[in-house]
Write an enzyme that holds these catalytic residues in place. Structure first.
Site, PDB file in Angstrom:
ATOM      1  N   ASP A 201      -4.583 -32.699 -44.592  1.00 26.24           N
ATOM      2  CA  ASP A 201      -5.510 -32.793 -43.531  1.00 26.24           C
ATOM      3  C   ASP A 201      -5.130 -34.027 -42.342  1.00 26.24           C
ATOM      4  OD1 ASP A 201      -8.386 -31.926 -43.180  1.00 26.24           O
ATOM      5  OD2 ASP A 201      -8.336 -34.182 -42.636  1.00 26.24           O
TER       6      ASP A 201
ATOM      7  N   VAL B 251      -2.282 -29.567 -36.087  1.00 30.62           N
ATOM      8  CA  VAL B 251      -3.399 -28.561 -35.701  1.00 30.62           C
ATOM      9  C   VAL B 251      -3.402 -28.030 -34.146  1.00 30.62           C
ATOM     10  CG1 VAL B 251      -5.962 -27.965 -35.387  1.00 30.62           C
ATOM     11  CG2 VAL B 251      -4.933 -29.017 -37.491  1.00 30.62           C
ATOM     12  N   ALA B 252      -3.417 -29.179 -33.303  1.00 29.05           N
ATOM     13  CA  ALA B 252      -3.225 -29.125 -31.657  1.00 29.05           C
ATOM     14  C   ALA B 252      -1.956 -28.399 -31.498  1.00 29.05           C
ATOM     15  CB  ALA B 252      -3.100 -30.335 -31.033  1.00 29.05           C
ATOM     16  N   TRP B 253      -0.848 -28.821 -32.274  1.00 30.24           N
ATOM     17  CA  TRP B 253       0.607 -28.294 -31.929  1.00 30.24           C
ATOM     18  C   TRP B 253       0.388 -26.669 -32.095  1.00 30.24           C
ATOM     19  CZ3 TRP B 253       3.156 -25.844 -36.100  1.00 30.24           C
ATOM     20  CH2 TRP B 253       4.374 -25.497 -35.865  1.00 30.24           C
TER      21      TRP B 253
ATOM     22  N   LYS C 163     -12.323 -31.759 -51.531  1.00 35.11           N
ATOM     23  CA  LYS C 163     -11.708 -32.550 -50.278  1.00 35.11           C
ATOM     24  C   LYS C 163     -11.524 -33.900 -51.052  1.00 35.11           C
ATOM     25  CE  LYS C 163     -10.707 -32.514 -46.068  1.00 35.11           C
ATOM     26  NZ  LYS C 163     -10.127 -31.132 -44.977  1.00 35.11           N
TER      27      LYS C 163
ATOM     28  N   GLY D 281      -1.694 -33.469 -33.033  1.00 33.54           N
ATOM     29  CA  GLY D 281      -0.858 -33.286 -34.395  1.00 33.54           C
ATOM     30  C   GLY D 281      -0.783 -32.034 -34.802  1.00 33.54           C
TER      31      GLY D 281
ATOM     32  N   GLY E 298      -6.492 -34.193 -29.369  1.00 33.11           N
ATOM     33  CA  GLY E 298      -5.412 -34.281 -30.524  1.00 33.11           C
ATOM     34  C   GLY E 298      -4.063 -33.848 -30.227  1.00 33.11           C
TER      35      GLY E 298
HETATM   36  O1  2IT Z   1     -10.058 -28.673 -43.261  1.00 36.99           O
HETATM   37  C1  2IT Z   1      -9.363 -27.904 -43.710  1.00 36.99           C
HETATM   38  O2  2IT Z   1      -9.386 -26.575 -44.214  1.00 36.99           O
HETATM   39  C2  2IT Z   1      -7.880 -28.120 -44.191  1.00 36.99           C
HETATM   40  N1  2IT Z   1      -7.601 -29.454 -44.243  1.00 36.99           N
HETATM   41  C3  2IT Z   1      -6.970 -27.212 -45.059  1.00 36.99           C
HETATM   42  C4  2IT Z   1      -7.404 -27.315 -46.481  1.00 36.99           C
HETATM   43  C5  2IT Z   1      -6.429 -26.374 -47.243  1.00 36.99           C
HETATM   44  O3  2IT Z   1      -6.502 -26.435 -48.526  1.00 36.99           O
HETATM   45  O4  2IT Z   1      -5.439 -25.924 -46.647  1.00 36.99           O
END
Ligand code: 2IT
Length: 444
Positions: free
Chosen positions: A164, A239-241, A124, A237, A235
Site C-alpha cells: 500500500d 497507483v498514479a503511474w 489491513k 507513486g 500522487g
Molecule cells: O487498498 C488496497 O486495495 C491495496 N492496497 C491492495 C491490497 C492487496 O491485497 O492487494
C-alpha cells in the site's frame, strides 16, 4: 435501521477514530434501504458485527538505524472480516498510520474484496514508519522487525498482506523473505511479490489499469470516450503511474501529478518517458514531485493541490481525504465530467455529497481501485496452482472483473431519474454479499 444510534454508540466506544467512523457512516447510510428489507439482518445483529474488526494486533517494532540508534515504531494488523475468504489487504508504512486509519482501510477492504467476485475477506496492516530519508538497509531491518512479530498471525489461507502507501516490491521482498525464514513454508503468504519468486505479471500496474478500465465504463454510460480527455491526477507513486500509463495508452492527456510538496502542471501531457520518470521519482524515497518540473521545464505549484486546474477527469491517487468540498466545487465550476477515486476514501464526505448532489459522474475507491486487490487474488490463484499466467491472461481477467464491478454498481446504484449513484451501488453490492455470507455461517 437505527443508523444514528449505532453511529453514536460506535463513537462512544471508539472516540477520536474519525476516519474509521467516516467510512462506517458512509456505508450505513448507503445500505439503509436494503437493510430494512431484510429483517433477518437485524435479528442476527449484522450491522453491529460487520462494523467491528474480528481482531486487531498492535505491537512494538524496535529496530536499529544506520547510526546504531534504537528506534521504536508501532505495527498493526487489523483482521476485519473473513466471511467470504481469508483476510486480505495491504500494508501501509506512513507517518499518518494510526489504528483508526487501518480500521477504516480494513472496513473498506471487506466490501471492496466482496466486489471483486473473488473469495477474499478484508484486512489491513501497517506501521507509523516512513521510508522517507531511510537507507535501503534501514528499510530492510524495519521490515524484518515488523515481520518478527506479525509472521505468526498470517498465512496463505488465513491472512495475506500486500503493499500500500510506502510499501512496494522492495518492502514486500524483505517482509516475505523474513516470513519464510520464520514460518518455513512457501505457499505465498504475501501478494505483490517479485516476478522471480511467485509474483504475478500485471500486479504492479493493476490498481491504475483497473481504475482506468472502470473510468472508461463510467464514461461509456454517458456515451463518452476517454480519448482526447484531459486528466488531473494526484500522487506520483505506483497507483498514479499505472493510471497514467493506461490513460495515455487510451489517448487521454495527463496534465498533473502531485506530492506532499505541491503539484506539477504539464500542459503538453505526461506520457512516454515522462511516465517512466515517475518510477524514478518514487525510488528516490524523498516523496517530492518538484524535480519533475525542473527536469521538463514546466510549472510547479508549491503546497497546492492539482484540483485547481481545469480538467475533464479528476483522479485522486494519493491518500484519504485529499479532495475536499472546496476542491470539488472548483472542479465542478471548471466543468469536470468525471471524478473517480483511485485512493481509498480520497474525497471527504462533504465533497462526495456535493458531487452526488450536482449529478457529477463520481465513483468511490472501493469500486475504482479494486483492480489492485483483484489481481492480488489472481496472484494467490497462480501460487495455489503452482502456475504462472501470461500478462495478457491476467490483464484480460482484471478487465473483466472491473467491468463486472461496474455492472454491480449500476444494478444497485441506478436512481429513478437514471443517475448512477456509484457510492450506493458499491456499498450495497459489497454489503449484501458479506452480509449473506455471514448469515449462512451463523453467529461467529
Ligand atoms: O487498498 C488496497 O486495495 C491495496 N492496497 C491492495 C491490497 C492487496 O491485497 O492487494
Amino acid at each position: 435501521m437505527k443508523t444514528e444510534l449505532i453511529l453514536q454508540s460506535l463513537e462512544a466506544k471508539h472516540p477520536g477514530e474519525h476516519e474509521y467512523l467516516q467510512a462506517v457512516k458512509e456505508v450505513l447510510h448507503s445500505i439503509e434501504d436494503v437493510y430494512n428489507e431484510h429483517p433477518e439482518f437485524e435479528k442476527a445483529a449484522i450491522i453491529e458485527r460487520i462494523v467491528e474488526p474480528d481482531r486487531v494486533f498492535t505491537f512494538k517494532v524496535p529496530w536499529v538505524d544506520d547510526n546504531g540508534k534504537v528506534k521504536v515504531n508501532i505495527g498493526y494488523r487489523v483482521q476485519f472480516n473473513n466471511a467470504i475468504g481469508p483476510y486480505k489487504g495491504g500494508t501501509r508504512f506512513h507517518a499518518s498510520v494510526t489504528l483508526s486509519s487501518l480500521k477504516f482501510l480494513g472496513f473498506e477492504q471487506t466490501f471492496k474484496n466482496a466486489l471483486t467476485t473473488l473469495p477474499m475477506g478484508g484486512g489491513k496492516g501497517g506501521a507509523d514508519f516512513s521510508i522517507r530519508g531511510k537507507s535501503a538497509t534501514e528499510v530492510m531491518r524495519f521490515c524484518q522487525a515488523y515481520m518478527l512479530e506479525l509472521w505468526r498471525h498470517i498465512g496463505a489461507d488465513t491472512d495475506v498482506p500486500a503493499g500500500d502507501v510506502g510499501v512496494g516490491a522492495r518492502e514486500i521482498g524483505y517482509m516475505y523473505g523474513m516470513y519464510k525464514k520464520l514460518a518455513c513454508e512457501n505457499t505465498g503468504a504475501f501478494t505483490g511479490k517479485g516476478l522471480d519468486y511467485g509474483g504475478s505479471l500485471i500486479r504492479p500496474e493493476a490498481t491504475g489499469f483497473g481504475a482506468i478500465y472502470f473510468a472508461v465504463e463510467m464514461l461509456k454510460e454517458k456515451g463518452l470516450d476517454l480519448k482526447g480527455k484531459t486528466v488531473a491526477l494526484s500522487g506520483f507513486g505506483n497507483v498514479a503511474w499505472g493510471a497514467a500509463l493506461k490513460a495515455s495508452q487510451l489517448g487521454a492527456k495527463i496534465i498533473t501529478i502531485s506530492g506532499p510538496d505541491g503539484y506539477v502542471y504539464d500542459p503538453d501531457g505526461i506520457s512516454g518517458e515522462k511516465i517512466d520518470y515517475l518510477l524514478e521519482l518514487r525510488a528516490t524515497g524523498e516523496d517530492i514531485v518538484e524535480p519533475y518540473a525542473e527536469r521538463y521545464g514546466v510549472k510547479f505549484f508549491s503546497g497546492k493541490r492539482p484540483w485547481q486546474q481545469k480538467a475533464d477527469i479528476a483522479l485522486p491517487c494519493a491518500i484519504q481525504n485529499e479532495l475536499d468540498k472546496n476542491d470539488a466545487q472548483m472542479l465542478i465550476d471548471s466543468g469536470v465530467t468525471c471524478v473517480a477515486e483511485v485512493s481509498n476514501m480520497g474525497c471527504t464526505a462533504e465533497a462526495v455529497d456535493l458531487m452526488v448532489e450536482k449529478g457529477i459522474l463520481f465513483a468511490p475507491g472501493k469500486a475504482v481501485n479494486a483492480g489492485g486487490v483483484a489481481t492480488s487474488g489472481l496472484e494467490m490463484s497462480q501460487n495455489a496452482m503452482h502456475l504462472r499466467w501470461t500478462a495478457e491472461e491476467v490483464d484480460a481477467k482484471l478487465h473483466q472483473i472491473m467491468n463486472d464491478i461496474h455492472e454491480q454498481c449500476v444494478v444497485y446504484g441506478k436512481q429513478p431519474g437514471g443517475y448512477i449513484n456509484y457510492v450506493k451501488g458499491a456499498n450495497v453490492a459489497g454489503f449484501m454479499k458479506v452480509a449473506q455470507a455471514m448469515m449462512a455461517q451463523g453467529i461467529v
